[in-house]
Design an enzyme around this catalytic site. Sequence first.
Site, PDB file in Angstrom:
ATOM      1  N   GLU A  94      31.989  39.669 -16.163  1.00  0.00           N
ATOM      2  CA  GLU A  94      32.839  38.882 -17.061  1.00  0.00           C
ATOM      3  C   GLU A  94      34.108  38.406 -16.346  1.00  0.00           C
ATOM      4  O   GLU A  94      34.508  37.251 -16.461  1.00  0.00           O
ATOM      5  CB  GLU A  94      33.218  39.713 -18.286  1.00  0.00           C
ATOM      6  CG  GLU A  94      34.117  38.989 -19.255  1.00  0.00           C
ATOM      7  CD  GLU A  94      33.372  38.386 -20.419  1.00  0.00           C
ATOM      8  OE1 GLU A  94      33.992  37.572 -21.132  1.00  0.00           O
ATOM      9  OE2 GLU A  94      32.191  38.720 -20.633  1.00  0.00           O
ATOM     10  N   PHE A 116      20.776  45.405 -15.211  1.00  0.00           N
ATOM     11  CA  PHE A 116      21.037  46.475 -14.257  1.00  0.00           C
ATOM     12  C   PHE A 116      19.756  46.694 -13.463  1.00  0.00           C
ATOM     13  O   PHE A 116      18.736  47.098 -14.012  1.00  0.00           O
ATOM     14  CB  PHE A 116      21.451  47.751 -14.991  1.00  0.00           C
ATOM     15  CG  PHE A 116      22.492  47.494 -16.058  1.00  0.00           C
ATOM     16  CD1 PHE A 116      23.749  47.015 -15.725  1.00  0.00           C
ATOM     17  CD2 PHE A 116      22.191  47.700 -17.393  1.00  0.00           C
ATOM     18  CE1 PHE A 116      24.693  46.764 -16.705  1.00  0.00           C
ATOM     19  CE2 PHE A 116      23.130  47.460 -18.384  1.00  0.00           C
ATOM     20  CZ  PHE A 116      24.384  46.987 -18.034  1.00  0.00           C
ATOM     21  N   ARG A 149      19.469  48.227 -10.075  1.00  0.00           N
ATOM     22  CA  ARG A 149      19.376  49.376  -9.172  1.00  0.00           C
ATOM     23  C   ARG A 149      20.590  50.259  -9.419  1.00  0.00           C
ATOM     24  O   ARG A 149      21.710  49.767  -9.471  1.00  0.00           O
ATOM     25  CB  ARG A 149      19.361  48.900  -7.724  1.00  0.00           C
ATOM     26  CG  ARG A 149      19.333  49.994  -6.684  1.00  0.00           C
ATOM     27  CD  ARG A 149      19.442  49.415  -5.270  1.00  0.00           C
ATOM     28  NE  ARG A 149      18.301  48.619  -4.906  1.00  0.00           N
ATOM     29  CZ  ARG A 149      17.168  49.083  -4.383  1.00  0.00           C
ATOM     30  NH1 ARG A 149      17.026  50.380  -4.186  1.00  0.00           N
ATOM     31  NH2 ARG A 149      16.192  48.275  -4.062  1.00  0.00           N
TER      32      ARG A 149
END
Length: 146
Positions: free
Chosen positions: A65, A91, A93
């Site tokens: 962001e 997400f 890893r």
Amino acid sequence: MPDLAGADADLDEINAFLRRGFGSTLGLEYTEITGDRVHARWTAGPNQHQPSGIVHGGVYCSVIEAMASIGGAAWLGDRGHVVGVNNNTDFLRATREGVLDAEARPVHRGRTQQVWQVDISDDRGRLIAQGKVRLANIADTANIGK
């Protein structure tokens, strides 16, 4: 707010400004800010972990962001401000600690909105997280947050 991408932009001044408030928690060090690309890095560690000992997904969302907003603001310039209206982060890893790099690039820049993609990689170049942020371009900035 300092000039984010103009000829007079000073990265030391910009980094000091962006480390205020929540920015101090993230610890991002911006190395490039333009309306076409933003790059930053930070050191992830235990202060950013979730209970199982990996970096909390909210950290990635926040970095994504922040990066998109800085790029969007640099591109929009003195025409107004940007506000995030959607953040979709994947997400990919898990990581525990180390230096992470984030790079933001525009996908779309229009009159009323922008979309930016942000990639976060570890020090081995592996993609850790990826997100897209939609920003609203706000010309009437006096009423933001009222």
